[in-house]
Design a protein around this motif. Structure first.
Motif: not given
Length: 481
Positions: A385-395
């Motif tokens: 979940a943290a990885d997915a959230q960080a990826a969303r923030q990078d986008v």
């Protein structure tokens, strides 16, 4: 001393005011008077007394200093006027004068410009090696004649290894700046041995002139004179350069087949060039033509998107989008829910101590092995979940960076129906796109198209500007100079 009966309330009270008064009454042109007013320095205000009022010398004391061995004091009448200390050679007159100056200023002006070795070796009295070197003065300060002692004593063998102390009549420590005005001492040194009095009078005329100018407070005149000379030199250089340009331009204008060139050549002929006529010629372009030239210059300097910067931002956006997909972009919330469910079950098993499943009723299902497996799965889901959230923030950051590069249609281009306006409008609409991959593709295409359109407009405008004036434009620039 000025006779007060011959002065009026309107008379100038300073050198600067006197110069301004003379300047206003001169027959110089208004431009010359204005320039001289700008060059006139501000008046320097000088104190003619100490910080605390009038300062008078009452006595000088020296020990182990120059020609003085044991501690000796020279008493002086503390009053206005000139005090002359007379005596045979070697009696210590110069030593007392140098002692007074050194005590108050820490310097000995008599030795300036001489060999440093002589001064380093000769400042102490060689016949009294056991006497601690010391110099001091007793002053009366202010209207009430308060006694103040300034004493400089040495703690080492070098002339600079000394300290200065100031003491009031009640034994309190004072600051030297409170008692003596350093600027007044520099203006009129009150300690002059006989040899220095003679050197002031018998020295060079230039040095004597500078000394009297300084003594009389007329440095402002010297500074003003220097400023005026510098200004005159600059004006002469400007006139000389203009004359040189005029001579060069006459030949160029004569060879140019243009009515404006012929008129300019006539204006520059003769002993006195008609510069007003030249200025009028340079400003004679019609308003419509000037507006068209302004429009062409605007297009000739047109700048579109920076393709290098756009390319870098698009590459970062695509990389962020790819990372989001690898991190299972839409699974962040689901992973969090599953992790919370497992954590709740683990907490229930810990609190109740029961190994039976509270949901399906299976006995001995929630044992220790299950708890360890469930805890590991919950941690994995939280990391996912943290990885997915960080990826969303990078986008989101990459999308915002690309949007920031997309500039709106320039104000002067809005409302036009030209191809450039249409292309720029497509570029500006990229800010409305939020999907990462679609945004990257559209920005990349629109930037390349707009850059090509701006380049074509710049080239066309530059060509039309060159055709507008032809050979006249370079000459006009030199005429303006």
């Amino acid at each position: 001393m000025t006779d007060q009966s011959h002065t009026s309330a309107d008379s100038p009270t300073s050198v600067r005011e006197l110069l301004l008064d003379r300047l206003d009454g001169s027959d110089l042109t208004a431009e010359a008077r204005s320039l001289l007013r700008e060059l006139l320095p501000d008046e320097r205000v000088r104190s003619r007394e100490g910080r605390a009022g009038p300062v008078r010398l009452r006595s000088i004391t020296a020990a182990g200093w120059r020609g003085i061995g044991p501690r000796t004091t020279l008493e002086l009448p503390p009053g206005p006027g000139l005090v002359v200390v007379a005596g045979p050679n070697g009696s210590g007159k110069s030593s007392f004068a140098e002692a007074a100056e050194t005590a108050i200023t820490g310097l000995n002006s008599r030795w300036e410009g001489r060999r440093a070795g002589d001064w380093q070796k000769g400042w102490r009295n060689l016949h009294s090696p056991d006497v601690t070197p010391e110099v001091g003065v007793e002053l009366t300060v202010g209207e009430h004649g308060e006694a103040v002692t300034v004493r400089r004593s040495w703690f080492g063998t070098k002339v600079g290894e000394a300290r200065t102390g100031v003491e009031g009549a009640d034994g309190s420590e004072r600051s030297l700046d409170e008692v003596v005005d350093a600027e007044a001492l520099e203006l009129a040194r009150p300690f002059l041995p006989y040899s220095e009095l003679g050197s002031m009078i018998n020295g060079t005329l230039g040095g004597l002139h500078d000394a009297f100018f300084k003594l009389l407070g007329l440095e402002l005149l010297a500074e003003f004179d220097g400023r005026v000379k510098d200004a005159v030199g600059e004006c002469e250089q400007t006139v000389k350069r203009a004359d040189t340009l005029t001579v060069q331009l006459r030949d160029t204008l004569a060879a140019l087949d243009d009515p404006r060139a012929r008129e300019a050549a006539q204006a520059l002929s003769g002993t006195r060039p008609d510069l007003d006529r030249v200025r009028a010629l340079l400003c004679s372009r019609a308003p419509a033509a000037e507006a068209e030239l302004a429009r062409l210059r605007q297009r000739a300097s047109l700048a579109g998107p920076d393709l290098t910067e756009v390319g870098g931002a698009v590459a970062r956006l695509r990389k962020a989008a790819e990372g989001a997909e690898e991190a299972r972009y839409g699974s962040a919330e689901e992973a969090r829910r599953l992790a919370r469910l497992l954590e709740t079950a683990i907490e229930h098993q810990r609190r109740s101590g029961s190994t039976d499943c509270p949901v399906c009723g299976t006995e001995n299902r929630l044992d220790r092995a299950w708890a360890e497996q469930a805890r590991a799965e919950a941690e994995r889901l939280q990391a996912e979940a943290a990885d997915a959230q960080a990826a969303r923030q990078d986008v989101a950051v990459a999308v915002r960076a690309v949007h920031d590069l997309v500039q709106p249609v320039p104000v002067w281009l809005r409302g036009e129906t030209s191809p450039l306006a249409a292309v720029w409008q497509e570029w500006a609409q990229c800010r409305d796109v939020t999907h990462p991959r679609e945004l990257a593709d559209r920005v990349e295409r629109a930037a390349a198209t707009l850059d090509n359109a701006c380049r074509q407009v710049r080239e066309e405008a530059s060509l039309r500007l060159a055709e507008h004036d032809g050979a006249w434009q370079p000459v006009a620039a030199r005429l303006t100079e």
